[in-house]
Motif scaffolding. Structure first.
Motif, PDB file in Angstrom:
ATOM      1  N   ALA A 161       0.837  -1.212   0.000  1.00 40.00           N
ATOM      2  CA  ALA A 161       0.000   0.000   0.000  1.00 40.00           C
ATOM      3  C   ALA A 161       0.866   1.253   0.000  1.00 40.00           C
ATOM      4  O   ALA A 161       0.601   2.202  -0.752  1.00 40.00           O
ATOM      5  CB  ALA A 161      -0.935  -0.009   1.205  1.00 40.00           C
ATOM      6  N   ALA A 162       1.902   1.274   0.803  1.00 40.59           N
ATOM      7  CA  ALA A 162       2.779   2.447   0.880  1.00 40.59           C
ATOM      8  C   ALA A 162       3.504   2.676  -0.441  1.00 40.59           C
ATOM      9  O   ALA A 162       3.622   3.821  -0.906  1.00 40.59           O
ATOM     10  CB  ALA A 162       3.784   2.274   2.015  1.00 40.59           C
ATOM     11  N   PHE A 163       3.979   1.612  -1.061  1.00 40.43           N
ATOM     12  CA  PHE A 163       4.673   1.743  -2.349  1.00 40.43           C
ATOM     13  C   PHE A 163       3.751   2.366  -3.392  1.00 40.43           C
ATOM     14  O   PHE A 163       4.157   3.253  -4.147  1.00 40.43           O
ATOM     15  CB  PHE A 163       5.169   0.376  -2.827  1.00 40.43           C
ATOM     16  N   PHE A 164       2.502   1.906  -3.437  1.00 38.54           N
ATOM     17  CA  PHE A 164       1.595   2.445  -4.450  1.00 38.54           C
ATOM     18  C   PHE A 164       1.139   3.862  -4.114  1.00 38.54           C
ATOM     19  O   PHE A 164       0.882   4.650  -5.019  1.00 38.54           O
ATOM     20  CB  PHE A 164       0.453   1.472  -4.763  1.00 38.54           C
ATOM     21  N   ASN A 165       1.086   4.206  -2.852  1.00 40.32           N
ATOM     22  CA  ASN A 165       0.831   5.608  -2.514  1.00 40.32           C
ATOM     23  C   ASN A 165       1.961   6.483  -3.053  1.00 40.32           C
ATOM     24  O   ASN A 165       1.712   7.540  -3.634  1.00 40.32           O
ATOM     25  CB  ASN A 165       0.647   5.784  -1.010  1.00 40.32           C
ATOM     26  N   MET A 166       3.199   6.063  -2.873  1.00 37.26           N
ATOM     27  CA  MET A 166       4.335   6.804  -3.418  1.00 37.26           C
ATOM     28  C   MET A 166       4.261   6.861  -4.944  1.00 37.26           C
ATOM     29  O   MET A 166       4.360   7.932  -5.545  1.00 37.26           O
ATOM     30  CB  MET A 166       5.655   6.154  -2.975  1.00 37.26           C
ATOM     31  N   SER A 167       4.048   5.726  -5.561  1.00 35.78           N
ATOM     32  CA  SER A 167       3.995   5.665  -7.024  1.00 35.78           C
ATOM     33  C   SER A 167       2.862   6.514  -7.581  1.00 35.78           C
ATOM     34  O   SER A 167       3.030   7.194  -8.600  1.00 35.78           O
ATOM     35  CB  SER A 167       3.811   4.214  -7.493  1.00 35.78           C
ATOM     36  N   ASN A 168       1.708   6.468  -6.928  1.00 33.28           N
ATOM     37  CA  ASN A 168       0.562   7.283  -7.375  1.00 33.28           C
ATOM     38  C   ASN A 168       0.899   8.754  -7.349  1.00 33.28           C
ATOM     39  O   ASN A 168       0.530   9.513  -8.252  1.00 33.28           O
ATOM     40  CB  ASN A 168      -0.655   7.044  -6.489  1.00 33.28           C
ATOM     41  N   ARG A 169       1.599   9.180  -6.303  1.00 31.87           N
ATOM     42  CA  ARG A 169       1.936  10.595  -6.175  1.00 31.87           C
ATOM     43  C   ARG A 169       2.947  11.044  -7.227  1.00 31.87           C
ATOM     44  O   ARG A 169       2.821  12.113  -7.804  1.00 31.87           O
ATOM     45  CB  ARG A 169       2.405  10.884  -4.754  1.00 31.87           C
ATOM     46  N   VAL A 170       3.925  10.196  -7.513  1.00 30.29           N
ATOM     47  CA  VAL A 170       4.879  10.527  -8.571  1.00 30.29           C
ATOM     48  C   VAL A 170       4.151  10.567  -9.917  1.00 30.29           C
ATOM     49  O   VAL A 170       4.335  11.505 -10.696  1.00 30.29           O
ATOM     50  CB  VAL A 170       6.062   9.531  -8.600  1.00 30.29           C
ATOM     51  N   ALA A 171       3.325   9.580 -10.184  1.00 32.67           N
ATOM     52  CA  ALA A 171       2.584   9.539 -11.457  1.00 32.67           C
ATOM     53  C   ALA A 171       1.703  10.772 -11.624  1.00 32.67           C
ATOM     54  O   ALA A 171       1.635  11.351 -12.714  1.00 32.67           O
ATOM     55  CB  ALA A 171       1.761   8.255 -11.546  1.00 32.67           C
ATOM     56  N   ALA A 172       1.036  11.186 -10.552  1.00 31.72           N
ATOM     57  CA  ALA A 172       0.194  12.392 -10.624  1.00 31.72           C
ATOM     58  C   ALA A 172       1.040  13.636 -10.861  1.00 31.72           C
ATOM     59  O   ALA A 172       0.689  14.495 -11.676  1.00 31.72           O
ATOM     60  CB  ALA A 172      -0.622  12.539  -9.342  1.00 31.72           C
ATOM     61  N   ALA A 173       2.162  13.731 -10.163  1.00 28.58           N
ATOM     62  CA  ALA A 173       3.006  14.919 -10.257  1.00 28.58           C
ATOM     63  C   ALA A 173       3.569  15.120 -11.659  1.00 28.58           C
ATOM     64  O   ALA A 173       3.718  16.263 -12.106  1.00 28.58           O
ATOM     65  CB  ALA A 173       4.154  14.834  -9.250  1.00 28.58           C
ATOM     66  N   VAL A 174       3.873  14.025 -12.353  1.00 25.43           N
ATOM     67  CA  VAL A 174       4.488  14.144 -13.681  1.00 25.43           C
ATOM     68  C   VAL A 174       3.519  13.821 -14.821  1.00 25.43           C
ATOM     69  O   VAL A 174       3.914  13.780 -15.974  1.00 25.43           O
ATOM     70  CB  VAL A 174       5.763  13.265 -13.788  1.00 25.43           C
ATOM     71  N   ASP A 175       2.249  13.604 -14.488  1.00 24.56           N
ATOM     72  CA  ASP A 175       1.216  13.261 -15.478  1.00 24.56           C
ATOM     73  C   ASP A 175       1.632  12.043 -16.305  1.00 24.56           C
ATOM     74  O   ASP A 175       1.596  12.061 -17.532  1.00 24.56           O
ATOM     75  CB  ASP A 175       0.887  14.452 -16.383  1.00 24.56           C
ATOM     76  N   MET A 176       2.028  10.979 -15.604  1.00 25.43           N
ATOM     77  CA  MET A 176       2.473   9.762 -16.272  1.00 25.43           C
ATOM     78  C   MET A 176       1.304   9.087 -16.979  1.00 25.43           C
ATOM     79  O   MET A 176       0.222   8.955 -16.416  1.00 25.43           O
ATOM     80  CB  MET A 176       3.097   8.809 -15.250  1.00 25.43           C
ATOM     81  N   ARG A 177       1.549   8.665 -18.204  1.00 21.80           N
ATOM     82  CA  ARG A 177       0.512   8.029 -19.016  1.00 21.80           C
ATOM     83  C   ARG A 177       0.785   6.548 -19.190  1.00 21.80           C
ATOM     84  O   ARG A 177       1.918   6.142 -19.462  1.00 21.80           O
ATOM     85  CB  ARG A 177       0.448   8.701 -20.393  1.00 21.80           C
ATOM     86  N   PRO A 178      -0.246   5.717 -19.063  1.00 20.03           N
ATOM     87  CA  PRO A 178      -0.061   4.271 -19.229  1.00 20.03           C
ATOM     88  C   PRO A 178       0.114   3.899 -20.698  1.00 20.03           C
ATOM     89  O   PRO A 178      -0.292   4.641 -21.596  1.00 20.03           O
ATOM     90  CB  PRO A 178      -1.361   3.686 -18.669  1.00 20.03           C
ATOM     91  N   ASN A 179       0.701   2.742 -20.921  1.00 20.44           N
ATOM     92  CA  ASN A 179       0.801   2.199 -22.271  1.00 20.44           C
ATOM     93  C   ASN A 179      -0.609   1.960 -22.793  1.00 20.44           C
ATOM     94  O   ASN A 179      -1.461   1.431 -22.075  1.00 20.44           O
ATOM     95  CB  ASN A 179       1.558   0.867 -22.256  1.00 20.44           C
ATOM     96  N   ASP A 180      -0.840   2.295 -24.055  1.00 23.18           N
ATOM     97  CA  ASP A 180      -2.160   2.089 -24.647  1.00 23.18           C
ATOM     98  C   ASP A 180      -2.588   0.623 -24.596  1.00 23.18           C
ATOM     99  O   ASP A 180      -3.780   0.330 -24.452  1.00 23.18           O
ATOM    100  CB  ASP A 180      -2.168   2.556 -26.111  1.00 23.18           C
ATOM    101  N   GLU A 181      -1.638  -0.286 -24.678  1.00 23.81           N
ATOM    102  CA  GLU A 181      -1.949  -1.718 -24.707  1.00 23.81           C
ATOM    103  C   GLU A 181      -2.707  -2.191 -23.474  1.00 23.81           C
ATOM    104  O   GLU A 181      -3.487  -3.141 -23.555  1.00 23.81           O
ATOM    105  CB  GLU A 181      -0.656  -2.539 -24.831  1.00 23.81           C
ATOM    106  N   TYR A 182      -2.493  -1.541 -22.324  1.00 23.34           N
ATOM    107  CA  TYR A 182      -3.170  -1.982 -21.100  1.00 23.34           C
ATOM    108  C   TYR A 182      -4.689  -1.924 -21.217  1.00 23.34           C
ATOM    109  O   TYR A 182      -5.392  -2.723 -20.623  1.00 23.34           O
ATOM    110  CB  TYR A 182      -2.755  -1.114 -19.913  1.00 23.34           C
ATOM    111  N   HIS A 183      -5.196  -0.972 -21.976  1.00 22.20           N
ATOM    112  CA  HIS A 183      -6.647  -0.789 -22.070  1.00 22.20           C
ATOM    113  C   HIS A 183      -7.365  -2.011 -22.630  1.00 22.20           C
ATOM    114  O   HIS A 183      -8.506  -2.289 -22.260  1.00 22.20           O
ATOM    115  CB  HIS A 183      -6.986   0.445 -22.906  1.00 22.20           C
ATOM    116  N   ALA A 184      -6.707  -2.746 -23.510  1.00 21.81           N
ATOM    117  CA  ALA A 184      -7.348  -3.890 -24.164  1.00 21.81           C
ATOM    118  C   ALA A 184      -7.017  -5.222 -23.516  1.00 21.81           C
ATOM    119  O   ALA A 184      -7.608  -6.241 -23.872  1.00 21.81           O
ATOM    120  CB  ALA A 184      -6.935  -3.923 -25.643  1.00 21.81           C
ATOM    121  N   MET A 185      -6.099  -5.236 -22.574  1.00 20.72           N
ATOM    122  CA  MET A 185      -5.648  -6.504 -21.974  1.00 20.72           C
ATOM    123  C   MET A 185      -6.733  -7.187 -21.144  1.00 20.72           C
ATOM    124  O   MET A 185      -7.441  -6.521 -20.394  1.00 20.72           O
ATOM    125  CB  MET A 185      -4.426  -6.265 -21.102  1.00 20.72           C
ATOM    126  N   ALA A 186      -6.794  -8.506 -21.276  1.00 25.03           N
ATOM    127  CA  ALA A 186      -7.633  -9.383 -20.442  1.00 25.03           C
ATOM    128  C   ALA A 186      -9.087  -8.942 -20.401  1.00 25.03           C
ATOM    129  O   ALA A 186      -9.723  -8.935 -19.353  1.00 25.03           O
ATOM    130  CB  ALA A 186      -7.045  -9.472 -19.026  1.00 25.03           C
TER     131      ALA A 186
END
Length: 187
Positions: A161-186
């Protein structure tokens, strides 16, 4: 920001052969190099620290299944509204559970999903740690023990949980975008 991984203009570092091999392994196993890794590629030391911690938490020995760890990532990221992690880890939950509807429920509202008492306790703890970390008390740990978690499992729940809180904050701060491929997976 079309085509960019983050809103920051950070040039990739010259990567070591070990990191190039790691990226090739990602391409082979996942069919892509996750954008989070490419985002960290401006500083190989930071990239290595991130991947070492991630791989230990998400793939290492634990009393938590891979699915349970991904569920924690999604529940925390849902509270934090992290677009990157909800997209990437939502795909992982869909894939590991082999249930696209379950994956979508986890992303939108884990409480809508059909969860075991163990999973509910785990996710409620992760959410409380996300929203009100100063209010975690012995009763919260006792509830996890009652649900069948060992003290080592509690450490793993908290660390994930703590790791993802850190990761979420970094992703928000830099406007990180996911790979398009994730949207269609599984799906």
């Amino acid at each position: 920001m079309a085509g960019k991984i983050t809103a920051l203009d950070l040039a990739p570092a010259e990567l070591s052969e070990a990191t190039k091999a790691y990226f090739a392994k990602c391409e082979e196993k996942l069919g892509l190099v996750p954008n989070v890794l490419l985002a960290y590629a401006f500083d190989e030391k930071k990239l290595r620290a991130f991947t070492d911690m991630y791989n230990d938490l998400m793939l290492g020995e634990s009393g938590l299944s891979k699915l349970e760890r991904e569920m924690i990532a999604v529940a925390v990221s849902s509270i934090n509204h992290c677009y990157y992690c909800l997209t990437a880890h939502g795909a992982a939950v869909r894939q590991l559970s082999e249930d696209p509807a379950f994956g979508e429920m986890m992303v939108m509202n884990f409480r809508a999903a059909d969860l075991s008492d163990r999973q509910k306790a785990m996710l409620e703890f992760a959410v409380k740690l996300t929203e009100e970390p100063a209010k975690i008390v012995e009763a919260d740990r006792a509830a996890l023990r009652e649900a069948g978690f060992s003290d080592r499992d509690i450490w793993d729940i908290a660390s994930t949980a703590a790791f993802f809180n850190m990761s979420n904050r970094v992703a928000a701060a830099v406007d990180m975008r996911p790979n398009d491929e994730y949207h269609a997976m599984a799906r």
